[in-house]
Design a protein around this motif. Structure first.
Motif, PDB file in Angstrom:
ATOM      1  N   GLU A   1       0.870  -1.329  -0.106  1.00  0.00           N
ATOM      2  CA  GLU A   1       0.122   0.121  -0.100  1.00  0.00           C
ATOM      3  C   GLU A   1       0.792   1.141   0.040  1.00  0.00           C
ATOM      4  O   GLU A   1       0.597   2.068  -0.948  1.00  0.00           O
ATOM      5  CB  GLU A   1      -0.987  -0.161   1.195  1.00  0.00           C
ATOM      6  CG  GLU A   1      -1.918   1.202   1.293  1.00  0.00           C
ATOM      7  CD  GLU A   1      -3.164   1.039   2.398  1.00  0.00           C
ATOM      8  OE1 GLU A   1      -4.172   1.578   2.216  1.00  0.00           O
ATOM      9  OE2 GLU A   1      -2.662   0.339   3.308  1.00  0.00           O
TER      10      GLU A   1
ATOM     11  N   SER B   1     -11.334   3.911 -10.295  1.00  0.00           N
ATOM     12  CA  SER B   1     -11.382   2.459 -10.803  1.00  0.00           C
ATOM     13  C   SER B   1     -10.247   1.675 -10.734  1.00  0.00           C
ATOM     14  O   SER B   1     -10.247   0.563 -10.223  1.00  0.00           O
ATOM     15  CB  SER B   1     -11.941   2.392 -12.340  1.00  0.00           C
ATOM     16  OG  SER B   1     -11.967   1.056 -12.864  1.00  0.00           O
ATOM     17  N   LYS B   2      -8.899   2.312 -11.242  1.00  0.00           N
ATOM     18  CA  LYS B   2      -7.913   1.363 -11.151  1.00  0.00           C
ATOM     19  C   LYS B   2      -7.206   1.330  -9.752  1.00  0.00           C
ATOM     20  O   LYS B   2      -6.904   0.169  -9.319  1.00  0.00           O
ATOM     21  CB  LYS B   2      -6.912   2.628 -11.767  1.00  0.00           C
ATOM     22  CG  LYS B   2      -5.422   2.096 -11.771  1.00  0.00           C
ATOM     23  CD  LYS B   2      -4.221   3.036 -12.356  1.00  0.00           C
ATOM     24  CE  LYS B   2      -2.963   2.685 -12.372  1.00  0.00           C
ATOM     25  NZ  LYS B   2      -2.071   3.513 -13.114  1.00  0.00           N
TER      26      LYS B   2
ATOM     27  N   GLY C   1      -9.346   1.601  -6.888  1.00  0.00           N
ATOM     28  CA  GLY C   1     -10.306   1.407  -5.848  1.00  0.00           C
ATOM     29  C   GLY C   1     -10.511   2.661  -4.824  1.00  0.00           C
ATOM     30  O   GLY C   1      -9.591   3.400  -4.407  1.00  0.00           O
ATOM     31  N   SER C   2     -11.815   2.600  -4.484  1.00  0.00           N
ATOM     32  CA  SER C   2     -12.034   4.003  -3.828  1.00  0.00           C
ATOM     33  C   SER C   2     -11.065   3.961  -2.223  1.00  0.00           C
ATOM     34  O   SER C   2     -10.564   5.494  -2.116  1.00  0.00           O
ATOM     35  CB  SER C   2     -13.557   4.059  -3.212  1.00  0.00           C
ATOM     36  OG  SER C   2     -13.833   2.916  -2.454  1.00  0.00           O
ATOM     37  N   GLU C   3     -10.881   3.252  -1.567  1.00  0.00           N
ATOM     38  CA  GLU C   3      -9.989   3.353  -0.343  1.00  0.00           C
ATOM     39  C   GLU C   3      -8.784   3.642  -0.814  1.00  0.00           C
ATOM     40  O   GLU C   3      -8.252   4.881  -0.169  1.00  0.00           O
ATOM     41  CB  GLU C   3      -9.970   2.129   0.423  1.00  0.00           C
ATOM     42  CG  GLU C   3      -9.191   2.167   1.766  1.00  0.00           C
ATOM     43  CD  GLU C   3      -9.083   0.679   2.395  1.00  0.00           C
ATOM     44  OE1 GLU C   3      -8.355   0.837   3.691  1.00  0.00           O
ATOM     45  OE2 GLU C   3      -9.865  -0.329   2.054  1.00  0.00           O
ATOM     46  N   SER C   4      -7.929   3.163  -1.660  1.00  0.00           N
ATOM     47  CA  SER C   4      -6.565   3.452  -1.997  1.00  0.00           C
ATOM     48  C   SER C   4      -6.645   4.833  -2.619  1.00  0.00           C
ATOM     49  O   SER C   4      -5.575   5.819  -2.422  1.00  0.00           O
ATOM     50  CB  SER C   4      -5.998   2.480  -2.986  1.00  0.00           C
ATOM     51  OG  SER C   4      -5.736   1.369  -2.150  1.00  0.00           O
TER      52      SER C   4
ATOM     53  N   ILE D   1     -19.077   8.369  -6.771  1.00  0.00           N
ATOM     54  CA  ILE D   1     -19.045   6.912  -5.877  1.00  0.00           C
ATOM     55  C   ILE D   1     -20.543   6.931  -5.319  1.00  0.00           C
ATOM     56  O   ILE D   1     -21.179   5.904  -5.475  1.00  0.00           O
ATOM     57  CB  ILE D   1     -18.076   6.846  -4.743  1.00  0.00           C
ATOM     58  CG1 ILE D   1     -16.666   6.863  -5.460  1.00  0.00           C
ATOM     59  CG2 ILE D   1     -18.293   5.641  -3.790  1.00  0.00           C
ATOM     60  CD1 ILE D   1     -15.597   6.840  -4.377  1.00  0.00           C
TER      61      ILE D   1
ATOM     62  N   THR E   1     -16.206  -0.678 -11.027  1.00  0.00           N
ATOM     63  CA  THR E   1     -15.515  -1.926 -11.054  1.00  0.00           C
ATOM     64  C   THR E   1     -16.286  -2.785 -11.925  1.00  0.00           C
ATOM     65  O   THR E   1     -17.192  -2.698 -12.400  1.00  0.00           O
ATOM     66  CB  THR E   1     -15.583  -2.445  -9.651  1.00  0.00           C
ATOM     67  OG1 THR E   1     -16.890  -2.764  -9.159  1.00  0.00           O
ATOM     68  CG2 THR E   1     -15.084  -1.541  -8.815  1.00  0.00           C
TER      69      THR E   1
ATOM     70  N   ASP F   1     -19.510  -3.154 -11.361  1.00  0.00           N
ATOM     71  CA  ASP F   1     -20.801  -2.409 -11.700  1.00  0.00           C
ATOM     72  C   ASP F   1     -21.062  -2.318 -13.033  1.00  0.00           C
ATOM     73  O   ASP F   1     -22.153  -1.833 -13.603  1.00  0.00           O
ATOM     74  CB  ASP F   1     -20.051  -0.930 -11.140  1.00  0.00           C
ATOM     75  CG  ASP F   1     -19.806  -0.506 -10.077  1.00  0.00           C
ATOM     76  OD1 ASP F   1     -20.528  -1.119  -8.910  1.00  0.00           O
ATOM     77  OD2 ASP F   1     -18.795  -0.049  -9.649  1.00  0.00           O
TER      78      ASP F   1
END
Length: 452
Positions: free
Chosen positions: A315, A337-338, A340-343, A380, A387, A390
């Protein structure tokens, strides 16, 4: 105590007292309570020797692996309580562990072997706080002070050097002058400490209230355990975009981060490659072309040396790799998208902190950055396609229309997602199916030509 104490802990104290033994809460729980911080870990010290402790809890489940050191774990109502006999420590030949210990009936003997005055507080319901070394006054003044000789305390256990820094960061305390001098004098003893223990202290320090201030005051101690960061110290950044050298820029950025471990490690390491890539124009202007790639390598080597978890390492390296990449309204969905929302949001925290540590006219762009974050949250929340889950088409539908399970099926789904995310296609099942079938026909045609 200001905060409530679990009934099981009070029961353990009472059982020891009923058997004729002294027993006190000790250490961090007493310190935290005094500072107004809810304690979560309650340790008991007692005049009872290990077998005497066991006799007080014969019918309870016990953990006796620490018995040789005087510690018995007692389970009361599924709560584990560590109960330790008062002890005195012998010499520390490896600068980490005492060569031997001896049990004592004296609370004072036990408390005086501890590291800092604030950690030598004891408490009992009938007596209140027992403070033999001025720990409360030091807490009131925000001072980290050693018990006895600082040089001796750090020689006994060099990890205490990092513990002092960790407490300074966590509580916003200052290290007392004599202790600070001894920390520098004994910092080379940190080489005797395992990587895992160093990482544990650094991680706690990093998520504290003021890690940047601690690193600013004690850089040479940090470099003792993170040597790959030392070239950043006083490495110049001479350009219209920067006002500070690499090290000061890094610490100013660190000061702007939320208390998120991966984000703070990423900021600490994000420009570590700059000293290795610096070039100078005739007028002295600096450039750091390719520093991102070198910074990722240094970040990975640093995290590996500390034996950090693979999850945290990956990470941090991801955030370092992309800390300078352009994210704007036109490619926002693609980045979410590449990564992910958290990262993605962690990367935006890294970029925000980095931005604020630039020259003032660059830092002014933070409003645009914050607007971009708000827009990402709106996308979002609106259910935008980000993803494979989706997409309004899935692998089963493609198989029903002539696809075979395998790599090409997965590649096609990713291709469709890429088209939707980048705004080339609508997330419409029939549209996507038509595009997929056309791609399959081209694929089959290529394979047939190869077979001919």
């Amino acid at each position: 105590m200001r905060f409530s104490i679990p009934g099981e802990v009070l029961e353990a104290l009472q059982r020891l007292n009923d058997a004729g033994h002294e027993a006190y809460l000790v250490g961090g729980c007493v310190r935290d309570d005094y500072l107004g911080i809810p304690p979560y870990d309650f340790d008991i010290c007692t005049s009872a020797y290990p077998d005497e402790i066991i006799n007080c809890f014969l019918h309870e489940k016990r953990i006796e692996v620490g018995k040789v050191h005087g510690t018995i774990g007692v389970i009361l109502n599924n709560i584990q309580i560590e109960i330790t006999t008062y002890r005195k420590d012998g010499p520390y030949p490896d600068n980490r562990h005492p060569e031997y210990i001896s049990f004592t009936r004296s609370l004072a003997e036990d408390l005086k072997r501890r590291d800092f005055t604030m950690n030598a507080l004891a408490w009992h319901p009938s007596s209140g706080i027992i403070d033999l070394f001025g720990g409360r006054e030091d807490c009131d003044r925000g001072i980290i002070r050693c018990i006895g000789s600082p040089a001796m305390r750090f020689s006994e256990d060099a990890l205490r050097i990092l513990r002092a820094l960790r407490f300074a960061s966590t509580f916003s305390f200052c290290v007392e002058k004599a202790a600070a001098f001894a920390m520098y004098e004994k910092k080379d003893l940190l080489k005797h400490i395992s990587a895992e223990r160093i990482a544990s202290e650094l991680n706690k320090l990093m998520v504290g209230a003021r890690p940047a201030d601690v690193f600013f005051q004690f850089p040479r101690i940090l470099f003792e355990v993170l040597p790959l960061l030392e070239p950043m110290y006083h490495c110049p950044q001479r350009s219209v975009f920067h006002s500070y050298d690499v090290w000061e820029h890094t610490l100013r950025a660190l000061d702007k981060t939320p208390s998120e471990l991966a984000v703070r490690w990423a900021i600490l390491l994000h420009d570590s490659g700059k000293p290795h890539t610096v070039t100078y124009d005739p007028d002295g202007t600096t450039h750091f072309r390719g520093h991102q790639r070198v910074s990722v390598r240094i970040a990975r080597e640093t995290m590996k040396a500390l034996k950090q978890s693979k999850t945290l390492t990956d990470e941090v390296c991801l955030l370092v790799a992309h800390h300078d990449d352009r994210i704007g309204p036109d490619n926002l969905l693609s980045w979410i998208s590449k990564l992910g929302s958290e990262s993605f949001f962690k990367l935006m925290q890294v970029q925000r902190a980095d931005l604020l540590a630039h020259a003032p006219h660059v830092a002014e762009r933070v409003d645009n950055h914050d607007a971009l974050v708000n827009r990402a949250e709106e996308l979002i929340n609106s259910g935008a396609c980000l993803t494979l889950n989706d997409l309004n088409i899935d692998g089963r539908t493609l198989i029903e229309n002539g696809f075979q399970p395998g790599p090409f099926l997965g590649e096609t789904l990713n291709h469709l997602l890429d088209r939707v995310v980048n705004g080339f296609e609508k997330n419409d099942k029939q549209t996507l199916l038509s595009l997929a079938i056309k791609r399959l026909e081209e694929y089959n045609k290529r394979n047939n030509n190869i077979n001919l």
